[in-house]
Each structure stands twice: as structure tokens, then as C-alpha cells.
Design a protein around this motif. Sequence first.
Motif, PDB file in Angstrom:
ATOM      1  N   TRP A  51       0.998  -1.153  -0.102  1.00 25.95           N
ATOM      2  CA  TRP A  51       0.055   0.041  -0.118  1.00 25.95           C
ATOM      3  C   TRP A  51       0.729   1.277  -0.057  1.00 25.95           C
ATOM      4  O   TRP A  51       0.517   2.097  -0.766  1.00 25.95           O
ATOM      5  CB  TRP A  51      -1.097  -0.125   1.222  1.00 25.95           C
ATOM      6  CG  TRP A  51      -1.766   1.108   1.367  1.00 25.95           C
ATOM      7  CD1 TRP A  51      -2.989   1.472   0.799  1.00 25.95           C
ATOM      8  CD2 TRP A  51      -1.417   2.383   2.102  1.00 25.95           C
ATOM      9  NE1 TRP A  51      -3.486   2.671   1.352  1.00 25.95           N
ATOM     10  CE2 TRP A  51      -2.545   3.387   1.995  1.00 25.95           C
ATOM     11  CE3 TRP A  51      -0.411   2.728   2.901  1.00 25.95           C
ATOM     12  CZ2 TRP A  51      -2.507   4.578   2.552  1.00 25.95           C
ATOM     13  CZ3 TRP A  51      -0.259   3.979   3.525  1.00 25.95           C
ATOM     14  CH2 TRP A  51      -1.237   4.955   3.202  1.00 25.95           C
TER      15      TRP A  51
ATOM     16  N   GLN B  52       1.462   4.912  -2.799  1.00 28.75           N
ATOM     17  CA  GLN B  52       1.079   6.258  -2.467  1.00 28.75           C
ATOM     18  C   GLN B  52       2.096   7.280  -2.950  1.00 28.75           C
ATOM     19  O   GLN B  52       3.123   7.046  -3.363  1.00 28.75           O
ATOM     20  CB  GLN B  52       0.939   6.475  -0.881  1.00 28.75           C
ATOM     21  CG  GLN B  52       0.217   5.427  -0.491  1.00 28.75           C
ATOM     22  CD  GLN B  52      -1.101   5.296  -1.082  1.00 28.75           C
ATOM     23  OE1 GLN B  52      -1.943   6.346  -1.234  1.00 28.75           O
ATOM     24  NE2 GLN B  52      -1.770   4.168  -1.078  1.00 28.75           N
TER      25      GLN B  52
ATOM     26  N   HIS C 280      -6.670   8.491   1.687  1.00 24.83           N
ATOM     27  CA  HIS C 280      -6.400   6.823   1.294  1.00 24.83           C
ATOM     28  C   HIS C 280      -5.703   6.850   2.854  1.00 24.83           C
ATOM     29  O   HIS C 280      -5.257   7.637   3.613  1.00 24.83           O
ATOM     30  CB  HIS C 280      -5.233   6.700   0.521  1.00 24.83           C
ATOM     31  CG  HIS C 280      -5.546   6.917  -0.933  1.00 24.83           C
ATOM     32  ND1 HIS C 280      -6.259   6.163  -1.510  1.00 24.83           N
ATOM     33  CD2 HIS C 280      -5.362   8.017  -1.799  1.00 24.83           C
ATOM     34  CE1 HIS C 280      -6.643   6.351  -2.727  1.00 24.83           C
ATOM     35  NE2 HIS C 280      -6.066   7.657  -2.904  1.00 24.83           N
TER      36      HIS C 280
ATOM     37  N   GLU D 160     -10.919  -0.048   1.243  1.00 25.72           N
ATOM     38  CA  GLU D 160     -10.375   0.824   0.132  1.00 25.72           C
ATOM     39  C   GLU D 160      -8.897   0.719   0.261  1.00 25.72           C
ATOM     40  O   GLU D 160      -8.474   0.692  -0.981  1.00 25.72           O
ATOM     41  CB  GLU D 160     -10.729   2.369   0.420  1.00 25.72           C
ATOM     42  CG  GLU D 160     -12.181   2.503   0.593  1.00 25.72           C
ATOM     43  CD  GLU D 160     -12.476   3.734   0.902  1.00 25.72           C
ATOM     44  OE1 GLU D 160     -11.808   4.578   1.422  1.00 25.72           O
ATOM     45  OE2 GLU D 160     -13.833   4.234   0.723  1.00 25.72           O
TER      46      GLU D 160
ATOM     47  N   GLN E 104      -8.251  -2.463  -1.724  1.00 23.33           N
ATOM     48  CA  GLN E 104      -8.612  -2.234  -3.260  1.00 23.33           C
ATOM     49  C   GLN E 104      -8.011  -1.127  -3.933  1.00 23.33           C
ATOM     50  O   GLN E 104      -7.930  -1.147  -5.172  1.00 23.33           O
ATOM     51  CB  GLN E 104     -10.144  -2.176  -3.236  1.00 23.33           C
ATOM     52  CG  GLN E 104     -10.936  -3.148  -2.567  1.00 23.33           C
ATOM     53  CD  GLN E 104     -12.537  -2.654  -2.333  1.00 23.33           C
ATOM     54  OE1 GLN E 104     -12.743  -1.518  -2.298  1.00 23.33           O
ATOM     55  NE2 GLN E 104     -13.500  -3.717  -2.610  1.00 23.33           N
ATOM     56  N   ASP E 105      -7.013  -0.470  -3.307  1.00 26.53           N
ATOM     57  CA  ASP E 105      -6.448   0.557  -3.916  1.00 26.53           C
ATOM     58  C   ASP E 105      -5.270   0.003  -4.772  1.00 26.53           C
ATOM     59  O   ASP E 105      -4.116   0.189  -4.279  1.00 26.53           O
ATOM     60  CB  ASP E 105      -6.210   1.530  -2.739  1.00 26.53           C
ATOM     61  CG  ASP E 105      -5.448   2.780  -3.457  1.00 26.53           C
ATOM     62  OD1 ASP E 105      -5.600   3.343  -4.585  1.00 26.53           O
ATOM     63  OD2 ASP E 105      -4.517   3.331  -2.683  1.00 26.53           O
ATOM     64  N   ARG E 106      -5.327  -0.445  -5.916  1.00 23.19           N
ATOM     65  CA  ARG E 106      -4.248  -1.014  -6.485  1.00 23.19           C
ATOM     66  C   ARG E 106      -4.125  -0.293  -8.014  1.00 23.19           C
ATOM     67  O   ARG E 106      -5.182   0.169  -8.453  1.00 23.19           O
ATOM     68  CB  ARG E 106      -4.571  -2.458  -6.873  1.00 23.19           C
ATOM     69  CG  ARG E 106      -4.544  -3.205  -5.442  1.00 23.19           C
ATOM     70  CD  ARG E 106      -4.519  -4.812  -5.672  1.00 23.19           C
ATOM     71  NE  ARG E 106      -4.392  -5.389  -4.469  1.00 23.19           N
ATOM     72  CZ  ARG E 106      -3.530  -5.629  -3.720  1.00 23.19           C
ATOM     73  NH1 ARG E 106      -2.561  -5.396  -4.097  1.00 23.19           N
ATOM     74  NH2 ARG E 106      -3.755  -6.412  -2.553  1.00 23.19           N
TER      75      ARG E 106
END
Length: 335
Positions: free
Chosen positions: A223, A227, A292, A330, A333-335
Motif C-alpha cells: 500500500w 502512495q 487514503h 479501500e 482495493q487501492d491498486r
Amino acid sequence: MIDLLSRNPSLDPEALTAELAPTPRYQGVRFATYHPNAAYPSQEEARVATQAFLKGAQVRPGGFRLFRRAKPEGRGLYLDGGFGVGKTHLLASAWHDAPGRAALMSFQDLMYIIGALGMTRAVDAFRGHDLLLIDEFELDDPGNTHMANTFLGQLMPGGTSVIATSNTEPGALGQGRFNASDFQRQIQAIASRFETHRIDGPDYRQRGVRPEDVLTPGEFTEWEARQQGATLARLNHRELSRHLLQVHPSRFSRLLQGVSAVAVTDLTPMPDQNVALRFVHFIDKLYDLGLHAAFTGTNLSHLFSDTYRHGAYAKKYSRCLSRLSELLKEARQDR
């Protein structure tokens, strides 16, 4: 990387009322994008009721009239329902469709505004509004009860209408939080200003799935790599808790200004309720701003003690856990 610990933002009291609009998470919502659960007709009924309320809301007439008639007293609509049934979605949609001047804020933000400005200046600050939208109306203590009753009692007779959401029916506000029977007259005075619509249904944030758990070390590393480093804030939970004690909750949004993602590592149980409640408000702001977020450490079920989760502020903690779960979902799923 942004260092939140070096920030201690100041905020003029008047600035508290400057931008009371839907947060980024709710900027794009409209009545048309509200998808009621067909198994719970009260959700569609609440949308219809809110839209009808807006059509009947009074709008301040423009132009000069020598003998202008007094404006009718403001009306009240109260959307009562559990977590994740779309109350905030409907509230933000009402802001976008409001026929006059509107302001949207959480109940806690309103309490901070009244505390910063004083009652007289706070009422004056909103006297020019046609509609106030107050999210998560909750009377946690006698002080809030008195302030809310006084504020509405001074503002609504002048023509300002109010739509409020809550997890508690208006006549039951304060129950389980303090000796509500001693303040029943004020609670009933608040309740009498609103037409109530109940919204039933499960929490959409956890619909059909188990609540999310914190990220594993591997998930967190992946993750963080996704970012933008220049706008990422990373800190451990103990550092965050100590810092939040130095920053007034009304400034949490300013604290997060320019931040796109927040990583809080090593979550630990919070035995101090003052620390826990500030963390809850921080998560509310982080969630509303649509940032995020990632969390590691203790399981969410152990974050708040049972005495908190079943005590006076139980609904605050339940909302926080619901939102933490969605933020973690989230993050995965943040890919």
C-alpha cells in the motif's frame, strides 16, 4: 513525506463557518446516485421525504420591501437510522439541491463553533442561512443538550430550516449518556422542532462481508509503495495520540490539509477516553476528506474497551469502527 507532528494549525473562529459544505467524499453525491436497498422501503421513503422537504423550504426573498411580512419559522426534518444506511449521502444531496443558502456540518463541529464563537455570535453567523444540515446529531452530555436547544430555539424562529441525521430518535436523545430525565424538557423541546423519518437497513460499509482487519506487514508495504511520497503522512499510533492532545479538534481538517494519504502504524488499545474520543474525531475527518488510509497493529475489535463501546459514547465508537473497516477495505482495493 508530510510530518503531521510538526503541525499545530491555528484557526480564526470566523473561519470555522467559512466552508461548511460536503467534504470530498460526498462532493459527487446526488439524490439520483442514492441507491436504496429494496428490502428496506424506508430508505426510498427518506429520499422522497428529503426532496419534498427541500421543495417546501422557505427561501429568503430578494429585493427591498418596505412592508415585508415576517418570514415563517424554519422547519425541521430528522433522519433517524443506523450506520451505513445513507443518511450522510442524503444530507449532502440536500446541500447540492438546496434552493437557498445552506451549510453542512457534523453536530460535533457545530458544538465546536458555538464554543469558539459563543452562542450569540454563532446564532448570528447562521442567521442568514435558509438551511442547516447537521450530521450525526447526538446529545452526549448536559452541556451539548443545553447548547443545542438554545441554538435551535434562537435560530429556527427566524426562518432557518434544519435537516438533521442521527442514530437515535429525537425523543430518546441523551438516553444512556447522562441523566437525561433531568433534561427532558430541553430534549423534548428539540424533538418538537422536527418531523422524523426512520431509515432501516444494514450497514452498507459491511454489507455481506465481515469487518476488515488491519493490514498485514506485506499488505502495508505494498500500500505504501502505491502512495505519493510527497503527500503521505506516516506516524505511529502513540505519536498521533500525543499530538492530537495538543491540537483542538476543530483544527483536525486543517491538520490534514495537503495530505493525500495517512498511515497509522502499531495501533494499540486506548485506555484513556479523552485520547480515544480524539482519535474517533480524527478518523471522522480523515474519512470525510476522502483520504487514503492504512492501519497496522492491534485488531479493531480490541481498539476500544467494552466499557467505551457500550457506554455513553457507544455510537461514536461504533461509527468509528465502521469507517475504519471501510478505509481498510479501500486500502486493499487501492491498486
